[in-house]
Design an enzyme around this catalytic site. Structure first.
Site, mmCIF file in Angstrom:
data_model
loop_
_atom_site.group_PDB
_atom_site.id
_atom_site.type_symbol
_atom_site.label_atom_id
_atom_site.label_comp_id
_atom_site.label_asym_id
_atom_site.label_seq_id
_atom_site.Cartn_x
_atom_site.Cartn_y
_atom_site.Cartn_z
ATOM 1 N N LYS A 20 2.644 -4.864 13.281
ATOM 2 C CA LYS A 20 2.280 -5.413 11.968
ATOM 3 C C LYS A 20 3.002 -6.739 11.652
ATOM 4 C CE LYS A 20 1.090 -0.903 9.904
ATOM 5 N NZ LYS A 20 1.324 0.012 8.749
ATOM 6 N N TYR A 60 -8.870 -0.517 7.103
ATOM 7 C CA TYR A 60 -8.200 0.509 6.299
ATOM 8 C C TYR A 60 -9.123 1.154 5.264
ATOM 9 C CZ TYR A 60 -3.439 -0.192 8.097
ATOM 10 O OH TYR A 60 -2.310 -0.216 8.884
ATOM 11 N N ARG A 96 2.814 8.360 18.090
ATOM 12 C CA ARG A 96 3.254 8.660 16.716
ATOM 13 C C ARG A 96 4.718 9.120 16.702
ATOM 14 N NH1 ARG A 96 -0.535 8.076 12.734
ATOM 15 N NH2 ARG A 96 0.569 9.474 11.332
ATOM 16 N N ASN A 123 6.012 -1.397 7.567
ATOM 17 C CA ASN A 123 6.664 -0.451 8.478
ATOM 18 C C ASN A 123 6.376 -0.717 9.951
ATOM 19 O OD1 ASN A 123 4.051 0.385 8.451
ATOM 20 N ND2 ASN A 123 4.442 2.461 7.720
ATOM 21 N N HIS A 126 1.270 0.387 13.381
ATOM 22 C CA HIS A 126 0.203 1.340 13.091
ATOM 23 C C HIS A 126 -0.107 2.087 14.370
ATOM 24 C CE1 HIS A 126 -3.726 3.028 12.013
ATOM 25 N NE2 HIS A 126 -4.103 2.656 13.219
ATOM 26 N N GLU A 137 -11.156 2.804 16.113
ATOM 27 C CA GLU A 137 -10.240 1.668 15.945
ATOM 28 C C GLU A 137 -10.228 0.767 17.180
ATOM 29 O OE1 GLU A 137 -7.359 3.992 12.744
ATOM 30 O OE2 GLU A 137 -6.521 3.481 14.686
HETATM 31 P P1 IDP Z 1 0.717 6.058 8.954
HETATM 32 O O1 IDP Z 1 0.593 4.571 9.211
HETATM 33 O O2 IDP Z 1 2.105 6.558 9.263
HETATM 34 O O3 IDP Z 1 -0.359 6.859 9.644
HETATM 35 P P2 IDP Z 1 -0.690 6.391 6.370
HETATM 36 O O4 IDP Z 1 -0.343 7.403 5.335
HETATM 37 O O5 IDP Z 1 -1.974 6.565 7.127
HETATM 38 O O6 IDP Z 1 0.568 6.286 7.370
HETATM 39 O O7 IDP Z 1 -0.717 4.984 5.638
HETATM 40 C C1 IDP Z 1 -1.228 3.844 6.257
HETATM 41 C C2 IDP Z 1 -0.335 2.665 5.963
HETATM 42 O O8 IDP Z 1 -0.405 2.377 4.557
HETATM 43 C C3 IDP Z 1 1.152 2.900 6.232
HETATM 44 O O9 IDP Z 1 1.526 2.721 7.584
HETATM 45 C C4 IDP Z 1 1.791 1.848 5.314
HETATM 46 O O10 IDP Z 1 1.748 0.550 5.899
HETATM 47 C C5 IDP Z 1 0.858 1.890 4.108
HETATM 48 N N1 IDP Z 1 1.391 2.801 3.068
HETATM 49 C C6 IDP Z 1 1.396 4.155 3.092
HETATM 50 N N2 IDP Z 1 1.960 4.659 1.989
HETATM 51 C C7 IDP Z 1 2.324 3.587 1.235
HETATM 52 C C8 IDP Z 1 2.967 3.462 -0.052
HETATM 53 O O11 IDP Z 1 3.317 4.436 -0.705
HETATM 54 N N3 IDP Z 1 3.158 2.182 -0.496
HETATM 55 C C9 IDP Z 1 2.780 1.073 0.215
HETATM 56 N N4 IDP Z 1 2.179 1.170 1.410
HETATM 57 C C10 IDP Z 1 1.952 2.394 1.916
#
Ligand code: IDP
Length: 149
Positions: A20, A60, A96, A123, A126, A137
């Protein structure tokens, strides 16, 4: 009898990964790829792209109703990303595991998110969560000819 080539490769799986914008900005592509390779994941396709907000929004789409959707699409289109296909035994689960929990505060020590992520949104990586999403994807970003096992 010895396993045929097809049977021996049964658990070989592909998953889709994104390095990212927070990570490409901090020049962390190599360090993140080293984590994948050390875990036995092979990078079978990889390219650097800069998504428009609408391309990020389509990617997304499943999160369209979540409160962070707009912020997420802004972030994902704020700088280049590296999109990649990782291959290995149980690649989806393994990837993961190497990524760690969504929120870096909850991510296990040694995981990519524990070491590099800046926040729950920014974070660093992805990774697909299931075979069906991995297939969709991968097809969104790569054509068959770009996948070099
Ligand atoms: P994942 O990437 O670990 O599978 P998901 O719940 O699918 O997590 O969320 C997708 C992406 O959305 C996350 O990786 C993060 O970048 C963003 N995200 C998830 N929860 C939050 C939040 O509470 N605030 C801001 N961004 C979030």
């Amino acid at each position: 009898a010895p396993l045929s080539q097809g049977e021996a490769n049964m658990a070989l799986e592909r998953t889709f990964s994104i390095i990212k914008p927070d990570a490409t900005r901090r020049n962390l592509t190599g360090k993140i790829n080293a984590k994948f390779e050390e875990a036995g994941l092979r990078i079978v396709a990889q390219k650097r792209i800069h998504m428009t907000k609408s391309q990020a929004g389509k990617f997304y789409d499943v999160h369209a109703e979540r409160p962070f959707y707009d912020e997420l699409c802004e972030f994902m289109s704020s700088a280049p990303v590296v999109v990649q296909v990782l291959e290995g035994e149980g690649a989806i689960a393994k990837n993961r595991e190497v990524m760690g929990a969504t929120n870096p505060a909850d991510a296990a020590p040694g995981t990519i998110r524990a070491e590099f992520a800046e926040s729950v949104g920014e974070n660093s990586v992805h990774g697909s969560d299931a075979p069906e999403t991995a297939a969709v994807e991968i097809a969104y970003f790569f054509s068959g000819i770009e996948l070099v096992g």
